[in-house]
Design a protein around this motif. Structure first.
Motif, mmCIF file in Angstrom:
data_model
loop_
_atom_site.group_PDB
_atom_site.id
_atom_site.type_symbol
_atom_site.label_atom_id
_atom_site.label_comp_id
_atom_site.label_asym_id
_atom_site.label_seq_id
_atom_site.Cartn_x
_atom_site.Cartn_y
_atom_site.Cartn_z
ATOM 1 N N LYS A 52 105.506 7.266 6.056
ATOM 2 C CA LYS A 52 105.577 6.659 7.388
ATOM 3 C C LYS A 52 105.607 7.730 8.478
ATOM 4 C CE LYS A 52 109.390 5.602 9.283
ATOM 5 N NZ LYS A 52 110.714 5.050 9.672
ATOM 6 N N TRP A 53 106.459 8.740 8.278
ATOM 7 C CA TRP A 53 106.531 9.817 9.269
ATOM 8 C C TRP A 53 105.206 10.573 9.355
ATOM 9 C CZ3 TRP A 53 109.963 9.520 12.785
ATOM 10 C CH2 TRP A 53 111.231 8.992 12.519
ATOM 11 N N LEU A 56 102.838 8.760 11.678
ATOM 12 C CA LEU A 56 103.155 8.884 13.103
ATOM 13 C C LEU A 56 102.565 10.153 13.717
ATOM 14 C CD1 LEU A 56 106.892 7.719 13.080
ATOM 15 C CD2 LEU A 56 104.882 6.403 13.775
ATOM 16 N N THR A 57 102.293 11.145 12.886
ATOM 17 C CA THR A 57 101.697 12.383 13.417
ATOM 18 C C THR A 57 100.270 12.172 13.894
ATOM 19 O OG1 THR A 57 100.923 13.076 11.219
ATOM 20 C CG2 THR A 57 103.140 13.765 11.877
ATOM 21 N N LYS A 58 99.654 11.066 13.501
ATOM 22 C CA LYS A 58 98.284 10.788 13.936
ATOM 23 C C LYS A 58 98.212 10.532 15.446
ATOM 24 C CE LYS A 58 96.971 10.963 9.646
ATOM 25 N NZ LYS A 58 96.231 12.129 9.133
ATOM 26 N N ASN A 107 97.890 1.388 11.379
ATOM 27 C CA ASN A 107 98.229 2.112 10.156
ATOM 28 C C ASN A 107 99.695 2.540 10.165
ATOM 29 O OD1 ASN A 107 97.453 3.638 7.632
ATOM 30 N ND2 ASN A 107 98.060 5.363 8.929
ATOM 31 N N ALA A 108 100.187 2.971 11.331
ATOM 32 C CA ALA A 108 101.599 3.343 11.447
ATOM 33 C C ALA A 108 102.499 2.126 11.207
ATOM 34 C CB ALA A 108 101.879 3.952 12.812
ATOM 35 N N GLN A 109 102.072 0.969 11.730
ATOM 36 C CA GLN A 109 102.844 -0.257 11.510
ATOM 37 C C GLN A 109 102.844 -0.667 10.042
ATOM 38 O OE1 GLN A 109 104.605 -2.264 13.883
ATOM 39 N NE2 GLN A 109 104.404 -0.330 14.991
ATOM 40 N N ASN A 112 105.123 1.547 8.117
ATOM 41 C CA ASN A 112 106.510 1.149 8.373
ATOM 42 C C ASN A 112 106.881 -0.061 7.518
ATOM 43 O OD1 ASN A 112 108.988 1.409 10.197
ATOM 44 N ND2 ASN A 112 108.404 -0.724 10.534
ATOM 45 N N ASN A 113 105.927 -1.014 7.390
ATOM 46 C CA ASN A 113 106.164 -2.168 6.523
ATOM 47 C C ASN A 113 106.316 -1.748 5.066
ATOM 48 O OD1 ASN A 113 106.020 -3.874 8.695
ATOM 49 N ND2 ASN A 113 104.052 -4.769 8.184
ATOM 50 N N VAL A 114 105.496 -0.786 4.649
ATOM 51 C CA VAL A 114 105.565 -0.301 3.269
ATOM 52 C C VAL A 114 106.934 0.316 2.994
ATOM 53 C CG1 VAL A 114 104.640 1.380 1.630
ATOM 54 C CG2 VAL A 114 103.083 0.032 3.039
ATOM 55 N N GLU A 115 107.450 1.068 3.972
ATOM 56 C CA GLU A 115 108.783 1.643 3.802
ATOM 57 C C GLU A 115 109.830 0.536 3.666
ATOM 58 O OE1 GLU A 115 112.048 4.497 6.071
ATOM 59 O OE2 GLU A 115 110.498 3.461 7.195
ATOM 60 N N ASP A 116 109.727 -0.488 4.524
ATOM 61 C CA ASP A 116 110.685 -1.597 4.441
ATOM 62 C C ASP A 116 110.573 -2.328 3.102
ATOM 63 O OD1 ASP A 116 111.570 -0.988 6.967
ATOM 64 O OD2 ASP A 116 110.301 -2.475 7.975
ATOM 65 N N ILE A 117 109.344 -2.474 2.608
ATOM 66 C CA ILE A 117 109.136 -3.130 1.314
ATOM 67 C C ILE A 117 109.810 -2.341 0.201
ATOM 68 C CG2 ILE A 117 107.382 -3.654 -0.439
ATOM 69 C CD1 ILE A 117 105.534 -4.532 1.829
ATOM 70 N N GLN A 118 109.623 -1.015 0.236
ATOM 71 C CA GLN A 118 110.239 -0.187 -0.802
ATOM 72 C C GLN A 118 111.760 -0.182 -0.694
ATOM 73 O OE1 GLN A 118 108.715 0.923 -3.367
ATOM 74 N NE2 GLN A 118 106.726 0.256 -2.598
ATOM 75 N N GLU A 119 112.290 -0.287 0.517
ATOM 76 C CA GLU A 119 113.740 -0.399 0.682
ATOM 77 C C GLU A 119 114.248 -1.712 0.081
ATOM 78 O OE1 GLU A 119 114.610 0.040 4.802
ATOM 79 O OE2 GLU A 119 114.466 2.231 4.784
#
Length: 441
Positions: A52-53, A56-58, A107-109, A112-119
């Motif tokens: 995710k981070w 964000l660099t994009k 893509n950033a969003q 972020n969803n992927v991170e929430d899914i893995q959490e």
């Protein structure tokens, strides 16, 4: 230093030799520390966070540098009439993306969803691990209690056989009754061996799950810890079960990891459709270029710079973009159906777990009353048998009733605990005190 090392080695050796003592909380702690599936879920969560981070660099500008050194053989004559043997140059280019069809933002969003899914996956695996530990731990305790019952039952049969033998030798008891008691004792021995094997198997299963060997002792749970919950559930009337189930479902729809994952997947699918549609939109970039160059006969570098605003519009192949958009839309429809399926599954699972818990709680109450009655009846019949007032068949009948009542009470109590664990998993909560508060609503 050597003494410390010897002490550590000796401690480890003794722990392997004599085994360890387990409590329910210690078992959970070991499982949460060692469970491979939980550890893998944690690594997936950390990987998604880093990804995710990275996305964000994009949004930030990119910087590229360049440098060159050129040697002319033979020497190069410039338009000014001067000759150069070599040239040097260096520079940099800064590019800032302004618009990429919304793909960078989307893509950033999505990341972020992927991170929430893995959490949520990690939380789900944690709840599953706790539930598995409790189920296996409760199975060990239940089988241990049943083994003790079988052991006491065998001892009682041995005592009854001694009495029966004395009465048979005295001519008070018939041979048929004596053989019946002898056969019953043999049956109790077989039952004891079966219970011993069941207990050993369940203990081994718990040890394998915790990746622990040589479990020396497993601590009994304190029934008082579940006394309040048991009383609350036992007092729930049949008329209020549906209302309580609706309340629990509403909580599960908010906190259950599975439904949260489905919601995030649905949000991701919607963003994927927008991203696929963004392939038809133009891309806008702003760049700044700065270069420095000189020939060998020059004292200083000459510099030049430029600002470029670039726009591009994809035209061909347009079929690829169209099929990508169609695939994203179909995936969105599929995700909607999956989300509805998960909701229905959680709705049914939550109600089923709750109804089972209520049923087992009421069974515990009735089994406790039946056990008290069966114990009193058996004590009376045993005294009457020793006085020769009843037959061996009548004594065995009451003994069977007592054994059945004990087994029913133990089984229903631990089934209640396991149904409670299953319900908490559906609700996405770990603490039983929270479940008590929820049921009180």
């Amino acid at each position: 230093m050597k003494k410390i090392i010897i002490s550590i080695v000796l401690t480890l050796f003794l722990s392997q030799l004599y085994g360890i003592d387990l409590t329910l909380e210690k078992s959970k702690e070991i499982a949460l520390k060692n469970n491979p599936e939980l550890l893998a879920a944690k690594e997936n969560m950390l990987s998604a966070r880093a990804d995710k981070w990275n996305s964000l660099t994009k949004f930030l500008p990119s910087l590229q540098t360049n440098a060159s050194y050129t040697t002319f053989r033979p020497t190069q004559t410039l338009s000014s009439g001067l000759s150069a043997e070599n040239s040097k140059s260096y520079g940099f280019t800064v590019t800032q993306p302004l618009f990429q069809g919304g793909k960078i933002f989307l893509n950033a969003q999505i990341k972020n969803n992927v991170e929430d899914i893995q959490e949520e996956n990690f939380r789900s695996q944690k709840l599953q691990t706790i539930s598995n530990v409790e189920e296996k731990y409760f199975n060990v305790l239940k089988n241990k209690e049943l083994l003790e019952i079988a052991k006491l039952d065998l001892k009682t049969s041995e005592t009854n056989l001694k009495i029966a033998k004395t009465k048979y030798e005295s001519g008070i008891l018939s041979r048929a009754d004596y053989l019946q008691i002898l056969s019953e004792k043999s049956s109790k021995e077989v039952n004891f061996l079966q219970m011993q094997n069941l207990y050993d198997t369940s203990l081994m299963d718990l040890g394998h799950y915790l990746q622990v060997e040589n479990i020396e002792n497993i601590q009994e749970i304190n029934p008082d810890e579940y006394k309040d919950l048991l009383k609350k559930v036992q007092t729930i009337s049949i008329e209020k079960i549906e209302d309580k189930a609706d309340n629990l479902r509403s909580i599960a729809f908010k906190k259950n990891p599975g439904i949260n994952i489905s919601q995030l997947s649905l949000s991701t699918a919607k963003k994927s459709v927008l991203m696929a549609g963004g392939n038809f939109l133009p891309s806008l970039n702003l760049s700044y270029n700065k270069n420095y160059s000189k020939y060998d006969f020059m004292d200083d570098y000459e510099d030049s710079g430029s600002i470029t605003f670039a726009a591009s519009l994809p035209l061909f192949p347009i079929v690829d973009n169209a099929t990508s958009l169609a695939a994203a839309k179909h995936n969105l429809k599929k995700t909607k159906h999956e989300y509805q399926s998960v909701r229905d599954g959680i709705r049914l699972a939550t109600k089923s777990s709750f109804v089972n818990m209520v049923s087992y709680a009421k069974t515990v109450n009735s089994a406790e009353i039946a056990l008290e009655q069966a114990q009193e009846t058996y004590d009376q019949m045993q005294k009457r048998f020793s006085l020769g007032q009843i037959s061996a068949n009548e004594l065995l009948s009451t003994q069977t009733m007592l054994l059945s009542a004990k087994n029913q009470y133990i089984t229903s109590f631990f089934d209640f605990l396991k149904s409670r664990s299953s319900l908490q998993q559906q609700l996405g909560i770990e603490d039983t005190t929270k479940l008590i508060k929820i049921i009180n609503l």
